[in-house]
Design an enzyme around this catalytic site. Structure first.
Site, short mmCIF file in Angstrom:
data_model
loop_
_atom_site.label_atom_id
_atom_site.label_comp_id
_atom_site.label_asym_id
_atom_site.label_seq_id
_atom_site.Cartn_x
_atom_site.Cartn_y
_atom_site.Cartn_z
N ALA A 98 53.90 1.09 42.72
CA ALA A 98 53.91 2.05 43.82
C ALA A 98 55.00 1.76 44.84
O ALA A 98 55.36 2.63 45.63
CB ALA A 98 52.54 2.05 44.52
N LYS A 99 55.49 0.51 44.88
CA LYS A 99 56.56 0.09 45.79
C LYS A 99 56.27 0.50 47.23
O LYS A 99 57.12 1.06 47.93
CB LYS A 99 57.92 0.61 45.34
N ARG A 100 55.08 0.20 47.69
CA ARG A 100 54.70 0.55 49.06
C ARG A 100 55.27 -0.46 50.05
O ARG A 100 55.43 -1.64 49.75
CB ARG A 100 53.17 0.60 49.19
#
Length: 280
Positions: A98-100
């Site tokens: 998700a690369k949050r």
């Protein structure tokens, strides 16, 4: 209630039992078409569940690419929830790609979404972007530790644009500063810590040039680029050398193109897995 088993221990057990392979679940429109599936949430569901069915015992962890579910809104997230549940039922670890990355209460909300036991999106780990400052990730770092889950922080990526930010500073580079923080985070771990790093399989000698010690980080190393992006298991073993035992060789398209036949998917994954084992 007993404390949860730390993510690093669970991941090492999976790597020892199934091999050091991470298989991406990337339902790209072109792959859906190649599989004879519609570019819809239902097509993504069929695609994802076939991958899960094929990978039990062949991969240590599965990595669904969240954006490719998110494009279908609530229907896509429902499919992602079902995919994560199916993987858990198959005793497969999951890494939500998700690369949050955010700050304060917003970062805490992202942490709850992906790492809290009560969330339907809870995964064994999630990818994070540290470029608002490493400590901005603190809510996720702490919640992952408390729940026996993990995070994978972007460290040295292999996309052409990455060095323009990550390599700035030379021996005092941005990437080194982030990886030094990860090393501190994992200091108490006997083997793998709960904070992993995303380090591209095709970065070559960048760690050496930047004075980065990946072995000391005790981080699980997620290495995208195996297969379709050109890296071989031997390339990764050469590039990562003493830290190779930490590597999760990551392949998506090179394996997924073998679908929709579940047996063919599994056979390809096992070949890639065996190549990673042999290279070590």
């Amino acid at each position: 209630m007993p404390s949860p088993i730390p993510f690093g221990e669970r991941l090492r057990s999976a790597m020892q039992a199934c091999g050091p392979l991470c298989v991406g679940i990337d339902p790209h429109p072109a792959l859906l078409e190649a599989w004879g599936l519609d570019d819809t949430a239902e097509g993504v569901r069929s695609f994802s569940l076939t991958v899960v069915e094929s990978m039990a015992g062949a991969a240590a962890i599965l990595k669904p690419q969240v954006a490719l579910y998110e494009r279908f809104g609530s229907a896509g997230f429902a499919v992602l929830e079902e995919t994560l549940a199916a993987a858990k039922s198959a005793n497969l670890l999951t890494l939500a790609d998700a690369k949050r990355g955010d700050i304060g209460s917003t970062m805490a909300a992202y942490a709850t979404a992906w790492l809290d036991d009560r969330s339907p999106l809870a995964s064994d780990a999630v990818t994070l972007s540290p470029y608002l400052g490493y400590e901005s990730l603190r809510p996720a770092l702490d919640l992952a530790a408390a729940t026996g889950r993990g995070v994978f922080v972007l460290g040295l990526t292999s996309n052409p644009e990455g060095p323009s930010v990550q390599h700035v500073g030379g021996e005092n580079s941005v990437a080194k500063a982030i990886i030094d923080q990860v090393t501190k985070e994992n200091a108490a771990a006997e083997d793998l810590g709960h904070v992993g790093l995303v380090v591209g399989a095709t970065i070559g000698d960048a760690p050496e040039k930047l004075g980065i010690d990946l072995t000391a980080s005790k981080a699980p190393l997620l290495t995208p680029g195996l297969g379709a992006q050109g890296a071989t298991a031997q390339d990764i073993a050469k590039s990562f050398a003493s830290s190779y035992s930490q590597v999760l060789g990551t392949s998506s398209r090179d394996i997924l193109k073998e679908g929709p036949n579940a047996a063919a998917l599994r056979e390809k994954a096992l070949r890639v897995r065996d190549e990673l084992v042999a290279a070590g």
